[in-house]
Design a protein around this motif. Sequence first.
Motif, PDB file in Angstrom:
ATOM      1  N   ARG A 193       0.825  -1.200   0.000  1.00 43.95           N
ATOM      2  CA  ARG A 193       0.000   0.000   0.000  1.00 43.95           C
ATOM      3  C   ARG A 193       0.864   1.257   0.000  1.00 43.95           C
ATOM      4  NH1 ARG A 193      -3.195  -3.342   3.436  1.00 43.95           N
ATOM      5  NH2 ARG A 193      -2.091  -2.561   5.266  1.00 43.95           N
ATOM      6  N   LYS A 194       1.942   1.249   0.791  1.00 48.23           N
ATOM      7  CA  LYS A 194       2.812   2.420   0.843  1.00 48.23           C
ATOM      8  C   LYS A 194       3.538   2.638  -0.481  1.00 48.23           C
ATOM      9  CE  LYS A 194       3.585   2.045   5.833  1.00 48.23           C
ATOM     10  NZ  LYS A 194       4.594   1.852   6.898  1.00 48.23           N
ATOM     11  N   VAL A 195       4.041   1.547  -1.074  1.00 48.68           N
ATOM     12  CA  VAL A 195       4.758   1.682  -2.345  1.00 48.68           C
ATOM     13  C   VAL A 195       3.829   2.179  -3.447  1.00 48.68           C
ATOM     14  CG1 VAL A 195       5.943   0.379  -4.156  1.00 48.68           C
ATOM     15  CG2 VAL A 195       6.527  -0.025  -1.764  1.00 48.68           C
ATOM     16  N   LEU A 196       2.625   1.616  -3.518  1.00 54.78           N
ATOM     17  CA  LEU A 196       1.664   2.054  -4.536  1.00 54.78           C
ATOM     18  C   LEU A 196       1.263   3.508  -4.326  1.00 54.78           C
ATOM     19  CD1 LEU A 196      -0.662  -1.056  -4.917  1.00 54.78           C
ATOM     20  CD2 LEU A 196       1.003  -0.179  -6.575  1.00 54.78           C
ATOM     21  N   ALA A 197       1.074   3.911  -3.059  1.00 56.95           N
ATOM     22  CA  ALA A 197       0.717   5.299  -2.790  1.00 56.95           C
ATOM     23  C   ALA A 197       1.833   6.248  -3.206  1.00 56.95           C
ATOM     24  CB  ALA A 197       0.400   5.474  -1.308  1.00 56.95           C
ATOM     25  N   ALA A 198       3.090   5.885  -2.892  1.00 59.40           N
ATOM     26  CA  ALA A 198       4.222   6.720  -3.293  1.00 59.40           C
ATOM     27  C   ALA A 198       4.367   6.759  -4.804  1.00 59.40           C
ATOM     28  CB  ALA A 198       5.504   6.194  -2.650  1.00 59.40           C
ATOM     29  N   TRP A 199       4.152   5.627  -5.454  1.00 62.21           N
ATOM     30  CA  TRP A 199       4.261   5.566  -6.914  1.00 62.21           C
ATOM     31  C   TRP A 199       3.200   6.457  -7.561  1.00 62.21           C
ATOM     32  CZ3 TRP A 199       6.744   0.657  -8.988  1.00 62.21           C
ATOM     33  CH2 TRP A 199       7.123   0.812 -10.323  1.00 62.21           C
ATOM     34  N   GLU A 200       1.956   6.360  -7.080  1.00 65.98           N
ATOM     35  CA  GLU A 200       0.889   7.197  -7.626  1.00 65.98           C
ATOM     36  C   GLU A 200       1.161   8.674  -7.368  1.00 65.98           C
ATOM     37  OE1 GLU A 200      -1.500   6.267  -9.534  1.00 65.98           O
ATOM     38  OE2 GLU A 200      -0.988   4.132  -9.408  1.00 65.98           O
ATOM     39  N   LEU A 201       1.751   8.961  -6.204  1.00 68.74           N
ATOM     40  CA  LEU A 201       2.111  10.347  -5.915  1.00 68.74           C
ATOM     41  C   LEU A 201       3.143  10.868  -6.903  1.00 68.74           C
ATOM     42  CD1 LEU A 201       2.208  12.862  -4.007  1.00 68.74           C
ATOM     43  CD2 LEU A 201       4.056  11.680  -2.807  1.00 68.74           C
ATOM     44  N   ALA A 202       4.174  10.047  -7.192  1.00 72.50           N
ATOM     45  CA  ALA A 202       5.203  10.461  -8.143  1.00 72.50           C
ATOM     46  C   ALA A 202       4.608  10.706  -9.531  1.00 72.50           C
ATOM     47  CB  ALA A 202       6.298   9.398  -8.214  1.00 72.50           C
ATOM     48  N   ILE A 203       3.691   9.825  -9.947  1.00 76.62           N
ATOM     49  CA  ILE A 203       3.059   9.997 -11.259  1.00 76.62           C
ATOM     50  C   ILE A 203       2.243  11.280 -11.294  1.00 76.62           C
ATOM     51  CG2 ILE A 203       1.309   9.034 -12.798  1.00 76.62           C
ATOM     52  CD1 ILE A 203       2.229   6.256 -11.938  1.00 76.62           C
ATOM     53  N   GLU A 204       1.460  11.516 -10.239  1.00 74.06           N
ATOM     54  CA  GLU A 204       0.589  12.691 -10.208  1.00 74.06           C
ATOM     55  C   GLU A 204       1.395  13.991 -10.210  1.00 74.06           C
ATOM     56  OE1 GLU A 204      -2.604  14.833  -7.169  1.00 74.06           O
ATOM     57  OE2 GLU A 204      -1.864  12.794  -6.776  1.00 74.06           O
ATOM     58  N   LYS A 205       2.405  14.069  -9.344  1.00 74.06           N
ATOM     59  CA  LYS A 205       3.147  15.316  -9.213  1.00 74.06           C
ATOM     60  C   LYS A 205       4.067  15.563 -10.404  1.00 74.06           C
ATOM     61  CE  LYS A 205       1.281  16.224  -5.306  1.00 74.06           C
ATOM     62  NZ  LYS A 205       0.247  17.278  -5.219  1.00 74.06           N
ATOM     63  N   THR A 206       4.711  14.512 -10.921  1.00 81.30           N
ATOM     64  CA  THR A 206       5.578  14.697 -12.080  1.00 81.30           C
ATOM     65  C   THR A 206       4.763  15.069 -13.307  1.00 81.30           C
ATOM     66  OG1 THR A 206       7.075  13.018 -11.176  1.00 81.30           O
ATOM     67  CG2 THR A 206       7.396  13.652 -13.457  1.00 81.30           C
ATOM     68  N   GLY A 207       3.619  14.399 -13.499  1.00 77.65           N
ATOM     69  CA  GLY A 207       2.744  14.781 -14.605  1.00 77.65           C
ATOM     70  C   GLY A 207       2.246  16.203 -14.461  1.00 77.65           C
ATOM     71  N   GLY A 208       1.875  16.593 -13.237  1.00 76.98           N
ATOM     72  CA  GLY A 208       1.442  17.959 -13.019  1.00 76.98           C
ATOM     73  C   GLY A 208       2.538  18.961 -13.282  1.00 76.98           C
ATOM     74  N   TYR A 209       3.776  18.608 -12.894  1.00 81.43           N
ATOM     75  CA  TYR A 209       4.908  19.500 -13.169  1.00 81.43           C
ATOM     76  C   TYR A 209       5.096  19.686 -14.673  1.00 81.43           C
ATOM     77  CZ  TYR A 209       9.767  20.978 -13.699  1.00 81.43           C
ATOM     78  OH  TYR A 209      10.894  21.641 -14.069  1.00 81.43           O
ATOM     79  N   LEU A 210       5.058  18.585 -15.422  1.00 82.97           N
ATOM     80  CA  LEU A 210       5.238  18.683 -16.864  1.00 82.97           C
ATOM     81  C   LEU A 210       4.136  19.505 -17.508  1.00 82.97           C
ATOM     82  CD1 LEU A 210       6.745  17.821 -19.439  1.00 82.97           C
ATOM     83  CD2 LEU A 210       5.267  15.814 -19.529  1.00 82.97           C
ATOM     84  N   TYR A 211       2.885  19.282 -17.096  1.00 75.85           N
ATOM     85  CA  TYR A 211       1.786  20.020 -17.690  1.00 75.85           C
ATOM     86  C   TYR A 211       1.863  21.504 -17.332  1.00 75.85           C
ATOM     87  CZ  TYR A 211       0.052  15.303 -18.359  1.00 75.85           C
ATOM     88  OH  TYR A 211      -0.058  13.988 -18.721  1.00 75.85           O
ATOM     89  N   SER A 212       2.315  21.827 -16.126  1.00 79.32           N
ATOM     90  CA  SER A 212       2.491  23.237 -15.775  1.00 79.32           C
ATOM     91  C   SER A 212       3.565  23.877 -16.635  1.00 79.32           C
ATOM     92  CB  SER A 212       2.858  23.372 -14.293  1.00 79.32           C
ATOM     93  OG  SER A 212       4.143  22.828 -14.026  1.00 79.32           O
ATOM     94  N   ARG A 213       4.658  23.137 -16.918  1.00 80.65           N
ATOM     95  CA  ARG A 213       5.699  23.670 -17.791  1.00 80.65           C
ATOM     96  C   ARG A 213       5.178  23.872 -19.218  1.00 80.65           C
ATOM     97  NH1 ARG A 213       9.373  26.070 -14.951  1.00 80.65           N
ATOM     98  NH2 ARG A 213       7.563  26.242 -13.596  1.00 80.65           N
ATOM     99  N   VAL A 214       4.354  22.933 -19.684  1.00 79.68           N
ATOM    100  CA  VAL A 214       3.795  23.052 -21.032  1.00 79.68           C
ATOM    101  C   VAL A 214       2.898  24.279 -21.129  1.00 79.68           C
ATOM    102  CG1 VAL A 214       2.246  21.975 -22.711  1.00 79.68           C
ATOM    103  CG2 VAL A 214       4.002  20.607 -21.575  1.00 79.68           C
ATOM    104  N   LEU A 215       2.044  24.481 -20.131  1.00 81.17           N
ATOM    105  CA  LEU A 215       1.153  25.640 -20.138  1.00 81.17           C
ATOM    106  C   LEU A 215       1.939  26.946 -20.086  1.00 81.17           C
ATOM    107  CD1 LEU A 215      -1.665  24.415 -17.719  1.00 81.17           C
ATOM    108  CD2 LEU A 215      -1.800  24.673 -20.197  1.00 81.17           C
ATOM    109  N   LEU A 216       2.926  27.017 -19.196  1.00 80.88           N
ATOM    110  CA  LEU A 216       3.729  28.231 -19.091  1.00 80.88           C
ATOM    111  C   LEU A 216       4.556  28.460 -20.353  1.00 80.88           C
ATOM    112  CD1 LEU A 216       4.945  27.937 -15.386  1.00 80.88           C
ATOM    113  CD2 LEU A 216       3.281  29.548 -16.296  1.00 80.88           C
TER     114      LEU A 216
END
Length: 379
Positions: A193-216
Amino acid sequence: MTEPLSPRWVWKATAIFWGGALLALLLRSVWASLHTFVLLMLVSLFLSLAIEPAANRLARRGWRRGVATFTILLLVIVVVFVFVIAILALVGQQVADLLVHSERYVTKTVNFINDTFGAHLRPDKIVSTINDPNGRVQRFIKSQQGRVVELSVTALTLLVETFSVMLFTFYLVADGPKLRRAICSRLRPERQRKVLAAWELAIEKTGGYLYSRVLLGGASAVVHWIGLAIIGVRAPLALALWVGVVGQFLPVIGTYAAGALPVLVAFLDSPGKALVALIFITVYVQIQDYVFLPRVSRRTMALHPGRHAPHQYARSAAADRIRRLFHLRMLASSQWVAGRAMITTSIATTSEQVDRFIGAFAEWCRIDGDVVREEVGGC
Protein backbone atom coordinates in the motif's frame (compact mmCIF):
# COMPACT_ATOMS: atom_id res chain seq x y z
CA MET A 1 59.54 -19.54 21.83
CA THR A 2 59.80 -17.12 18.92
CA GLU A 3 57.19 -14.41 18.43
CA PRO A 4 55.47 -13.99 15.04
CA LEU A 5 57.02 -11.41 12.73
CA SER A 6 53.77 -9.36 12.74
CA PRO A 7 50.44 -9.52 14.60
CA ARG A 8 47.54 -11.40 13.08
CA TRP A 9 45.46 -8.24 12.57
CA VAL A 10 48.08 -6.89 10.15
CA TRP A 11 47.42 -9.65 7.63
CA LYS A 12 43.66 -9.21 8.01
CA ALA A 13 43.90 -5.43 7.61
CA THR A 14 46.14 -5.85 4.54
CA ALA A 15 43.68 -8.27 2.96
CA ILE A 16 40.77 -5.91 3.68
CA PHE A 17 42.69 -2.95 2.26
CA TRP A 18 43.64 -4.61 -1.01
CA GLY A 19 40.25 -6.28 -1.30
CA GLY A 20 38.55 -2.93 -0.88
CA ALA A 21 40.87 -1.31 -3.41
CA LEU A 22 40.17 -4.03 -6.00
CA LEU A 23 36.43 -3.74 -5.33
CA ALA A 24 36.58 0.04 -5.77
CA LEU A 25 38.42 -0.33 -9.08
CA LEU A 26 35.88 -2.91 -10.22
CA LEU A 27 32.93 -0.65 -9.30
CA ARG A 28 34.62 2.26 -11.04
CA SER A 29 35.06 0.21 -14.20
CA VAL A 30 31.45 -0.99 -14.09
CA TRP A 31 30.16 2.55 -13.54
CA ALA A 32 32.28 3.87 -16.43
CA SER A 33 30.64 1.28 -18.68
CA LEU A 34 27.08 1.69 -17.41
CA HIS A 35 26.76 5.36 -16.41
CA THR A 36 25.26 6.30 -19.80
CA PHE A 37 22.73 3.48 -19.52
CA VAL A 38 21.81 4.51 -15.96
CA LEU A 39 21.35 8.11 -17.08
CA LEU A 40 19.11 7.04 -19.96
CA MET A 41 17.03 4.92 -17.59
CA LEU A 42 16.62 7.85 -15.19
CA VAL A 43 15.49 10.13 -18.02
CA SER A 44 13.12 7.43 -19.25
CA LEU A 45 11.70 6.98 -15.75
CA PHE A 46 11.04 10.70 -15.45
CA LEU A 47 9.35 10.82 -18.88
CA SER A 48 7.25 7.77 -18.06
CA LEU A 49 6.05 9.35 -14.82
CA ALA A 50 5.28 12.55 -16.72
CA ILE A 51 3.19 11.07 -19.53
CA GLU A 52 1.50 8.23 -17.62
CA PRO A 53 -1.40 10.44 -16.41
CA ALA A 54 -2.28 11.19 -20.05
CA ALA A 55 -1.96 7.51 -20.98
CA ASN A 56 -4.20 6.54 -18.04
CA ARG A 57 -6.81 9.05 -19.15
CA LEU A 58 -6.83 7.70 -22.70
CA ALA A 59 -6.97 4.13 -21.36
CA ARG A 60 -10.07 5.00 -19.33
CA ARG A 61 -11.68 6.26 -22.53
CA GLY A 62 -11.26 2.86 -24.14
CA TRP A 63 -7.84 3.16 -25.80
CA ARG A 64 -5.44 0.26 -25.61
CA ARG A 65 -2.62 1.22 -23.29
CA GLY A 66 0.12 0.53 -25.86
CA VAL A 67 -1.64 2.59 -28.55
CA ALA A 68 -2.22 5.46 -26.14
CA THR A 69 1.42 5.49 -25.08
CA PHE A 70 2.65 5.34 -28.67
CA THR A 71 0.35 8.23 -29.67
CA ILE A 72 1.60 10.45 -26.85
CA LEU A 73 5.26 9.70 -27.60
CA LEU A 74 4.67 10.35 -31.30
CA LEU A 75 3.14 13.73 -30.45
CA VAL A 76 6.16 14.56 -28.27
CA ILE A 77 8.56 13.58 -31.07
CA VAL A 78 6.66 15.73 -33.60
CA VAL A 79 6.72 18.77 -31.31
CA VAL A 80 10.45 18.36 -30.62
CA PHE A 81 11.17 17.85 -34.33
CA VAL A 82 9.29 21.02 -35.30
CA PHE A 83 11.11 22.97 -32.59
CA VAL A 84 14.54 21.72 -33.69
CA ILE A 85 13.84 22.43 -37.37
CA ALA A 86 12.64 25.95 -36.59
CA ILE A 87 15.71 26.73 -34.47
CA LEU A 88 18.16 25.21 -36.99
CA ALA A 89 16.55 27.20 -39.79
CA LEU A 90 16.85 30.39 -37.75
CA VAL A 91 20.48 29.72 -36.83
CA GLY A 92 21.40 28.85 -40.43
CA GLN A 93 19.71 32.00 -41.72
CA GLN A 94 21.45 34.21 -39.17
CA VAL A 95 24.88 32.65 -39.78
CA ALA A 96 24.54 33.02 -43.55
CA ASP A 97 23.40 36.64 -43.19
CA LEU A 98 26.25 37.36 -40.79
CA LEU A 99 28.83 35.95 -43.19
CA VAL A 100 27.48 37.89 -46.17
CA HIS A 101 27.04 41.24 -44.41
CA SER A 102 29.77 40.95 -41.79
CA GLU A 103 31.41 44.27 -42.76
CA ARG A 104 28.12 46.16 -42.44
CA TYR A 105 27.41 44.69 -39.01
CA VAL A 106 30.93 45.45 -37.78
CA THR A 107 30.69 49.03 -39.03
CA LYS A 108 27.29 49.59 -37.39
CA THR A 109 28.47 48.12 -34.10
CA VAL A 110 31.68 50.19 -34.04
CA ASN A 111 29.79 53.39 -34.90
CA PHE A 112 27.32 52.66 -32.09
CA ILE A 113 30.17 52.16 -29.60
CA ASN A 114 31.90 55.36 -30.76
CA ASP A 115 28.72 57.45 -30.54
CA THR A 116 27.54 56.03 -27.23
CA PHE A 117 30.76 55.67 -25.23
CA GLY A 118 32.95 58.27 -26.93
CA ALA A 119 35.40 55.69 -28.26
CA HIS A 120 37.62 56.25 -31.29
CA LEU A 121 37.64 52.87 -32.99
CA ARG A 122 38.22 52.58 -36.73
CA PRO A 123 35.75 50.26 -38.51
CA ASP A 124 37.99 49.69 -41.53
CA LYS A 125 40.88 48.58 -39.33
CA ILE A 126 38.69 46.10 -37.41
CA VAL A 127 37.24 44.70 -40.67
CA SER A 128 40.72 44.20 -42.12
CA THR A 129 41.81 42.44 -38.93
CA ILE A 130 38.84 40.06 -39.18
CA ASN A 131 39.48 39.34 -42.89
CA ASP A 132 43.25 38.84 -42.43
CA PRO A 133 44.01 35.22 -43.51
CA ASN A 134 46.71 34.99 -40.84
CA GLY A 135 44.63 36.66 -38.15
CA ARG A 136 43.09 35.00 -35.13
CA VAL A 137 39.53 35.06 -36.48
CA GLN A 138 40.33 33.32 -39.77
CA ARG A 139 42.62 30.82 -38.06
CA PHE A 140 39.86 29.96 -35.61
CA ILE A 141 37.38 29.44 -38.46
CA LYS A 142 39.81 27.16 -40.29
CA SER A 143 40.50 25.16 -37.12
CA GLN A 144 36.80 24.39 -36.74
CA GLN A 145 36.44 22.90 -40.23
CA GLY A 146 37.97 19.61 -39.13
CA ARG A 147 35.28 19.10 -36.48
CA VAL A 148 32.53 18.32 -38.99
CA VAL A 149 33.02 14.56 -38.64
CA GLU A 150 33.12 14.83 -34.85
CA LEU A 151 29.88 16.80 -34.79
CA SER A 152 28.24 14.27 -37.12
CA VAL A 153 29.20 11.38 -34.83
CA THR A 154 27.91 13.32 -31.81
CA ALA A 155 24.60 13.99 -33.56
CA LEU A 156 24.25 10.30 -34.47
CA THR A 157 25.01 9.26 -30.89
CA LEU A 158 22.41 11.70 -29.59
CA LEU A 159 19.86 10.31 -32.04
CA VAL A 160 20.49 6.73 -30.88
CA GLU A 161 20.25 7.75 -27.22
CA THR A 162 16.97 9.58 -27.91
CA PHE A 163 15.56 6.48 -29.57
CA SER A 164 16.66 4.38 -26.57
CA VAL A 165 14.96 6.79 -24.15
CA MET A 166 11.73 6.65 -26.15
CA LEU A 167 11.86 2.84 -26.25
CA PHE A 168 12.43 2.53 -22.49
CA THR A 169 9.72 5.11 -21.81
CA PHE A 170 7.22 3.25 -24.00
CA TYR A 171 7.62 -0.01 -22.09
CA LEU A 172 7.64 1.71 -18.69
CA VAL A 173 4.30 3.35 -19.48
CA ALA A 174 2.63 0.61 -21.54
CA ASP A 175 3.50 -2.07 -18.97
CA GLY A 176 3.31 0.22 -15.94
CA PRO A 177 0.57 -1.72 -14.11
CA LYS A 178 2.36 -5.03 -14.73
CA LEU A 179 5.62 -3.56 -13.46
CA ARG A 180 3.96 -2.30 -10.28
CA ARG A 181 2.28 -5.65 -9.68
CA ALA A 182 5.57 -7.49 -10.19
CA ILE A 183 7.37 -5.26 -7.70
CA CYS A 184 4.60 -5.19 -5.09
CA SER A 185 4.07 -8.97 -5.26
CA ARG A 186 7.41 -9.38 -3.48
CA LEU A 187 6.43 -7.07 -0.61
CA ARG A 188 4.25 -7.47 2.45
CA PRO A 189 0.66 -6.18 2.14
CA GLU A 190 1.26 -3.11 4.31
CA ARG A 191 4.38 -2.27 2.29
CA GLN A 192 2.45 -2.74 -0.94
CA ARG A 193 0.00 0.00 0.00
CA LYS A 194 2.81 2.42 0.84
CA VAL A 195 4.76 1.68 -2.34
CA LEU A 196 1.66 2.05 -4.54
CA ALA A 197 0.72 5.30 -2.79
CA ALA A 198 4.22 6.72 -3.29
CA TRP A 199 4.26 5.57 -6.91
CA GLU A 200 0.89 7.20 -7.63
CA LEU A 201 2.11 10.35 -5.92
CA ALA A 202 5.20 10.46 -8.14
CA ILE A 203 3.06 10.00 -11.26
CA GLU A 204 0.59 12.69 -10.21
CA LYS A 205 3.15 15.32 -9.21
CA THR A 206 5.58 14.70 -12.08
CA GLY A 207 2.74 14.78 -14.60
CA GLY A 208 1.44 17.96 -13.02
CA TYR A 209 4.91 19.50 -13.17
CA LEU A 210 5.24 18.68 -16.86
CA TYR A 211 1.79 20.02 -17.69
CA SER A 212 2.49 23.24 -15.77
CA ARG A 213 5.70 23.67 -17.79
CA VAL A 214 3.79 23.05 -21.03
CA LEU A 215 1.15 25.64 -20.14
CA LEU A 216 3.73 28.23 -19.09
CA GLY A 217 5.85 27.49 -22.17
CA GLY A 218 2.87 27.88 -24.50
CA ALA A 219 1.85 31.16 -22.90
CA SER A 220 5.44 32.39 -23.03
CA ALA A 221 5.77 31.47 -26.71
CA VAL A 222 2.54 33.31 -27.66
CA VAL A 223 3.42 36.45 -25.68
CA HIS A 224 6.98 36.58 -27.02
CA TRP A 225 5.77 35.96 -30.57
CA ILE A 226 3.50 38.99 -30.35
CA GLY A 227 6.07 41.12 -28.50
CA LEU A 228 9.02 40.33 -30.78
CA ALA A 229 6.85 40.89 -33.86
CA ILE A 230 5.84 44.34 -32.57
CA ILE A 231 9.47 45.20 -31.79
CA GLY A 232 10.43 44.15 -35.31
CA VAL A 233 12.84 41.31 -34.56
CA ARG A 234 13.40 38.86 -37.40
CA ALA A 235 11.92 35.33 -37.21
CA PRO A 236 9.70 36.10 -34.17
CA LEU A 237 7.92 32.72 -34.26
CA ALA A 238 11.12 30.66 -34.11
CA LEU A 239 12.52 32.87 -31.36
CA ALA A 240 9.26 32.64 -29.42
CA LEU A 241 9.39 28.83 -29.59
CA TRP A 242 12.98 28.96 -28.36
CA VAL A 243 12.05 31.17 -25.39
CA GLY A 244 9.00 29.06 -24.52
CA VAL A 245 10.75 25.69 -24.60
CA VAL A 246 14.23 26.50 -23.28
CA GLY A 247 12.98 28.91 -20.64
CA GLN A 248 10.65 26.32 -19.10
CA PHE A 249 12.40 22.98 -19.54
CA LEU A 250 16.07 23.85 -19.05
CA PRO A 251 16.66 24.21 -15.31
CA VAL A 252 18.63 27.02 -13.69
CA ILE A 253 20.11 28.71 -16.81
CA GLY A 254 17.07 28.25 -19.05
CA THR A 255 15.71 31.77 -18.54
CA TYR A 256 19.05 33.39 -19.39
CA ALA A 257 19.80 31.14 -22.37
CA ALA A 258 16.29 31.65 -23.72
CA GLY A 259 16.45 35.43 -23.50
CA ALA A 260 19.98 35.76 -24.88
CA LEU A 261 19.18 34.56 -28.41
CA PRO A 262 16.35 37.04 -29.19
CA VAL A 263 18.45 39.88 -27.79
CA LEU A 264 21.42 38.82 -29.93
CA VAL A 265 19.30 38.57 -33.09
CA ALA A 266 17.78 41.99 -32.37
CA PHE A 267 21.24 43.44 -31.76
CA LEU A 268 22.32 42.41 -35.26
CA ASP A 269 19.62 44.72 -36.61
CA SER A 270 19.75 47.54 -34.09
CA PRO A 271 21.13 47.97 -30.56
CA GLY A 272 17.97 49.91 -29.74
CA LYS A 273 15.79 46.92 -30.65
CA ALA A 274 18.02 44.71 -28.52
CA LEU A 275 17.52 47.00 -25.51
CA VAL A 276 13.74 47.01 -25.97
CA ALA A 277 13.70 43.21 -26.37
CA LEU A 278 15.80 42.81 -23.21
CA ILE A 279 13.42 44.98 -21.19
CA PHE A 280 10.38 43.15 -22.58
CA ILE A 281 11.79 39.69 -21.76
CA THR A 282 12.87 40.76 -18.26
CA VAL A 283 9.44 42.20 -17.44
CA TYR A 284 7.63 39.12 -18.72
CA VAL A 285 9.85 36.78 -16.66
CA GLN A 286 8.94 38.70 -13.50
CA ILE A 287 5.22 38.58 -14.33
CA GLN A 288 5.47 34.86 -15.09
CA ASP A 289 7.29 33.97 -11.87
CA TYR A 290 5.18 36.09 -9.54
CA VAL A 291 1.73 35.92 -11.18
CA PHE A 292 1.36 32.96 -13.57
CA LEU A 293 3.57 30.34 -11.90
CA PRO A 294 1.78 30.17 -8.50
CA ARG A 295 -1.66 29.96 -10.11
CA VAL A 296 -0.70 27.32 -12.66
CA SER A 297 1.13 25.25 -10.02
CA ARG A 298 -1.94 25.39 -7.78
CA ARG A 299 -4.11 23.92 -10.55
CA THR A 300 -1.71 21.34 -12.02
CA MET A 301 0.26 20.23 -8.93
CA ALA A 302 -2.18 21.09 -6.11
CA LEU A 303 0.65 23.33 -4.88
CA HIS A 304 -0.27 25.95 -2.29
CA PRO A 305 0.76 29.28 -3.83
CA GLY A 306 1.53 30.87 -0.44
CA ARG A 307 2.61 34.42 -0.10
CA HIS A 308 6.23 33.27 0.28
CA ALA A 309 6.29 30.72 -2.57
CA PRO A 310 7.78 33.04 -5.26
CA HIS A 311 10.38 34.27 -2.79
CA GLN A 312 11.34 30.74 -1.80
CA TYR A 313 11.57 29.68 -5.42
CA ALA A 314 13.97 32.54 -6.14
CA ARG A 315 15.94 31.70 -3.01
CA SER A 316 16.36 28.11 -4.18
CA ALA A 317 18.61 29.44 -6.96
CA ALA A 318 21.37 29.50 -4.39
CA ALA A 319 21.02 25.76 -3.73
CA ASP A 320 22.75 23.00 -5.62
CA ARG A 321 21.74 21.81 -9.09
CA ILE A 322 19.61 18.80 -8.12
CA ARG A 323 17.60 20.74 -5.54
CA ARG A 324 16.92 23.50 -8.07
CA LEU A 325 15.76 20.95 -10.63
CA PHE A 326 13.35 19.15 -8.28
CA HIS A 327 12.32 22.08 -6.09
CA LEU A 328 8.70 22.42 -7.24
CA ARG A 329 8.14 18.69 -7.37
CA MET A 330 9.51 18.25 -3.85
CA LEU A 331 7.36 21.11 -2.60
CA ALA A 332 4.23 19.51 -4.04
CA SER A 333 5.20 16.09 -2.72
CA SER A 334 5.97 17.43 0.76
CA GLN A 335 2.38 18.54 1.16
CA TRP A 336 1.14 14.99 0.64
CA VAL A 337 3.94 13.35 2.66
CA ALA A 338 3.42 15.64 5.65
CA GLY A 339 -0.32 15.15 5.53
CA ARG A 340 0.02 11.38 5.41
CA ALA A 341 2.50 11.48 8.30
CA MET A 342 -0.02 13.24 10.50
CA ILE A 343 -2.89 10.98 9.48
CA THR A 344 -1.14 7.59 9.72
CA THR A 345 0.80 8.34 12.91
CA SER A 346 -1.74 10.43 14.79
CA ILE A 347 -1.93 7.81 17.58
CA ALA A 348 1.76 7.05 18.12
CA THR A 349 3.30 10.40 17.06
CA THR A 350 3.15 13.66 18.96
CA SER A 351 2.55 17.00 17.29
CA GLU A 352 6.09 18.09 18.19
CA GLN A 353 7.57 15.14 16.29
CA VAL A 354 5.41 15.87 13.25
CA ASP A 355 6.47 19.52 13.40
CA ARG A 356 10.14 18.51 13.49
CA PHE A 357 9.59 16.21 10.51
CA ILE A 358 7.98 19.02 8.50
CA GLY A 359 10.75 21.44 9.42
CA ALA A 360 13.55 19.04 8.45
CA PHE A 361 11.92 18.13 5.14
CA ALA A 362 11.21 21.77 4.30
CA GLU A 363 14.79 22.79 5.16
CA TRP A 364 16.27 20.16 2.83
CA CYS A 365 13.91 21.23 0.00
CA ARG A 366 14.76 24.91 0.60
CA ILE A 367 11.07 25.77 1.11
CA ASP A 368 9.15 27.59 3.79
CA GLY A 369 7.92 25.22 6.49
CA ASP A 370 4.93 27.49 7.18
CA VAL A 371 3.68 26.90 3.63
CA VAL A 372 3.77 23.12 4.19
CA ARG A 373 2.12 23.47 7.59
CA GLU A 374 -0.75 25.45 6.01
CA GLU A 375 -1.32 22.58 3.57
CA VAL A 376 -1.11 19.98 6.32
CA GLY A 377 -3.71 21.86 8.29
CA GLY A 378 -6.21 21.06 5.55
CA CYS A 379 -5.40 17.32 5.39
